[in-house]
Design an enzyme around this catalytic site. Structure first.
Site, PDB file in Angstrom:
ATOM      1  N   LYS A 122     -45.877 -44.200 -60.143  1.00  0.00           N
ATOM      2  CA  LYS A 122     -47.038 -43.837 -59.321  1.00  0.00           C
ATOM      3  C   LYS A 122     -47.829 -45.078 -58.894  1.00  0.00           C
ATOM      4  O   LYS A 122     -48.906 -44.968 -58.316  1.00  0.00           O
ATOM      5  CB  LYS A 122     -47.935 -42.869 -60.088  1.00  0.00           C
ATOM      6  CG  LYS A 122     -47.279 -41.515 -60.395  1.00  0.00           C
ATOM      7  CD  LYS A 122     -48.228 -40.599 -61.123  1.00  0.00           C
ATOM      8  CE  LYS A 122     -47.528 -39.361 -61.668  1.00  0.00           C
ATOM      9  NZ  LYS A 122     -47.020 -38.452 -60.647  1.00  0.00           N
ATOM     10  N   CYS A 133     -48.406 -28.697 -61.144  1.00  0.00           N
ATOM     11  CA  CYS A 133     -48.319 -28.742 -62.615  1.00  0.00           C
ATOM     12  C   CYS A 133     -49.712 -28.698 -63.226  1.00  0.00           C
ATOM     13  O   CYS A 133     -49.979 -29.384 -64.235  1.00  0.00           O
ATOM     14  CB  CYS A 133     -47.552 -29.962 -63.101  1.00  0.00           C
ATOM     15  SG  CYS A 133     -45.825 -29.982 -62.567  1.00  0.00           S
ATOM     16  N   GLN A 183     -52.899 -41.076 -62.337  1.00  0.00           N
ATOM     17  CA  GLN A 183     -53.326 -41.027 -60.939  1.00  0.00           C
ATOM     18  C   GLN A 183     -54.365 -42.093 -60.601  1.00  0.00           C
ATOM     19  O   GLN A 183     -54.890 -42.123 -59.484  1.00  0.00           O
ATOM     20  CB  GLN A 183     -53.900 -39.640 -60.623  1.00  0.00           C
ATOM     21  CG  GLN A 183     -52.897 -38.505 -60.762  1.00  0.00           C
ATOM     22  CD  GLN A 183     -51.795 -38.577 -59.722  1.00  0.00           C
ATOM     23  OE1 GLN A 183     -51.970 -39.148 -58.647  1.00  0.00           O
ATOM     24  NE2 GLN A 183     -50.648 -38.005 -60.034  1.00  0.00           N
ATOM     25  N   HIS A 212     -53.326 -31.766 -65.928  1.00  0.00           N
ATOM     26  CA  HIS A 212     -51.996 -31.252 -65.621  1.00  0.00           C
ATOM     27  C   HIS A 212     -51.308 -30.900 -66.936  1.00  0.00           C
ATOM     28  O   HIS A 212     -51.787 -31.227 -68.013  1.00  0.00           O
ATOM     29  CB  HIS A 212     -51.175 -32.247 -64.787  1.00  0.00           C
ATOM     30  CG  HIS A 212     -50.835 -33.530 -65.461  1.00  0.00           C
ATOM     31  ND1 HIS A 212     -49.618 -34.147 -65.355  1.00  0.00           N
ATOM     32  CD2 HIS A 212     -51.583 -34.306 -66.275  1.00  0.00           C
ATOM     33  CE1 HIS A 212     -49.619 -35.257 -66.052  1.00  0.00           C
ATOM     34  NE2 HIS A 212     -50.797 -35.380 -66.612  1.00  0.00           N
ATOM     35  N   ASP A 252     -55.694 -40.182 -69.518  1.00  0.00           N
ATOM     36  CA  ASP A 252     -54.460 -40.096 -68.741  1.00  0.00           C
ATOM     37  C   ASP A 252     -54.715 -40.787 -67.402  1.00  0.00           C
ATOM     38  O   ASP A 252     -55.391 -40.260 -66.536  1.00  0.00           O
ATOM     39  CB  ASP A 252     -54.101 -38.618 -68.552  1.00  0.00           C
ATOM     40  CG  ASP A 252     -52.962 -38.408 -67.569  1.00  0.00           C
ATOM     41  OD1 ASP A 252     -52.465 -39.396 -66.993  1.00  0.00           O
ATOM     42  OD2 ASP A 252     -52.587 -37.239 -67.362  1.00  0.00           O
TER      43      ASP A 252
END
Length: 404
Positions: free
Chosen positions: A224, A362, A201, A121, A198
């Site tokens: 999240k 994104c 998620q 993203h 990252d």
């Protein structure tokens, strides 16, 4: 798992949207918050609200103790060696910018190379583009195949002695692909490069032990993983953080200031200028307790089963095409519907009481690679049920009827 019992802990799930019971399938954007997280934040403001690290009065001491206890909880949750490796930020985006500016200033030079993937993203693309512009470095990109898996043979061919950093998502927010980060870390280290993952998620959906992964840097956001917005964590190996300069300045990150010279605080405070998000950190700790109470392995198993159910149900809808069919996926079903624009479909689905995400998420480069403007994305969390999926199917069929 008793999903109904879990759902009862989330007050917002009992409300209606457009006079229909809410089905919330936009967890990739943000998760809802259990009562225990809401209560932890309220309790902070009701009982110990005060600034931390500065005051000698009782409330300040209590707030500081609660704040630093939360940092220890995070350290243990992610498997960091010490609290010195747990830097508190505003979220994943700020964590990546911290790395790009601080690591970039210290270790990236003209001609060096940074590798990202087509799945990233924007927050894991743009900071590296800006760094490459500042330092005249080169950004390289790992391609993905038609299923949404990284082309690992190409990745290995991109690695060289010029590679200084590899930064990839643990889980794709757009397609749900679970990347083979253990292999990526191993191969990158063999080439002498550092690795940032990252984890925005991933952290609420899969077990995590950063020490075992041997990853150099890892980022994630609280909102999240059932925690509050505006707070996240940047993990870095202590020996690397020690070598990295501060990237923002102000109070708390300093040791001593004169008009001639400033010396800086020890880790982790060197990277935490100004008043921190105390209530956010306490909320994050509560969200970790929520995950630990359920058991992250149990969460993964339940979500995997629902992902399989949802994939089967949506695959059976004529005119629906699932985008992203990687061998290993987590919690995301992205799809297109006949010739209906995702925005139009999402609007109608919303009026059926079902919250899904529409657009490019994104992640424009992967949408460009596929040749589509965006997708409709249903992202699953632990409080979702087969009934939620059935309601989504009904909303999709209603949308198709309206555009027939």
């Amino acid at each position: 798992m008793d999903i109904n019992s879990i759902r009862s802990q989330f007050p917002i799930l009992s409300r209606e949207v457009h006079k229909k019971p809410l089905v919330y399938l936009d967890n990739g954007a943000t998760t809802q918050k259990p009562q225990m997280v809401i209560d932890a934040i309220s309790n902070y403001y009701e009982t110990i609200n005060s600034n931390v690290h500065r005051g000698v009065h009782h409330l300040s001491q209590l707030a500081t103790d609660a704040f630093e206890k939360s940092r220890i909880t995070v350290q243990e949750f992610i498997g960091a060696n010490s609290i010195k490796e747990v830097i508190i930020t505003k979220g994943t985006t700020e964590s990546i910018n911290l790395l790009a500016y601080s690591f970039g200033d210290a270790f990236i030079h003209e001609g060096d190379e940074i590798i990202v993937s087509e799945l990233e993203h924007h927050a894991n693309i743009v900071p590296w583009q800006l760094l490459c512009q500042r330092k005249k470095a080169v950004l390289k990109v790992i391609p993905v195949n038609e299923k949404g898996d990284l082309e690992m043979d190409v990745f290995e061919s991109l690695l060289s002695e010029k590679t200084k950093l590899v930064s990839v998502a643990h889980v794709s927010n757009a397609l749900g692909t679970i990347n083979p980060i253990a292999t990526i870390i191993e191969k990158a280290h063999q080439a002498g490069a550092k690795v940032h993952i990252d984890g925005a998620q991933a952290v609420a959906h899969t077990p995590l032990n950063l020490k075992e992964l041997d990853v150099d840097f890892y980022s994630f956001s609280a909102h999240k993983m059932y925690g509050p917005m505006g707070i996240g964590i940047f993990f870095g190996k202590e020996e690397l953080l020690d070598q990295m300069p501060p990237w923002q300045s102000g109070g708390e990150m300093i040791d001593k200031v004169t008009f001639e010279k400033t010396t800086f605080n020890e880790l982790p405070y060197k990277f935490e200028p100004g008043t921190p998000n105390v209530d956010g950190m306490i909320g994050l700790e509560s969200s970790i307790h929520f995950l630990q109470t359920l058991g992250i392995e149990n969460i993964k198993k339940a979500e995997d089963e629902l992902l399989a159910y949802g994939t089967e149900k949506l695959s059976a809808i004529k005119g629906l095409k699932i985008i992203g069919t990687a061998d290993k996926k987590a919690s995301v079903i992205s799809f297109l519907l006949d010739n209906i624009h995702p925005f139009d479909a999402g609007t109608i689905i919303d009026h059926m009481g079902v919250a899904v995400r529409t657009g490019n998420h994104c992640a424009q480069p992967i949408m460009d690679k596929i040749g589509i403007p965006g997708t409709i994305r249903a992202s699953i969390s632990i409080y979702n049920t087969k009934e939620d999926i059935n309601r989504l199917v009904e909303a999709i069929e209603k949308t198709q009827e309206m555009f027939a």
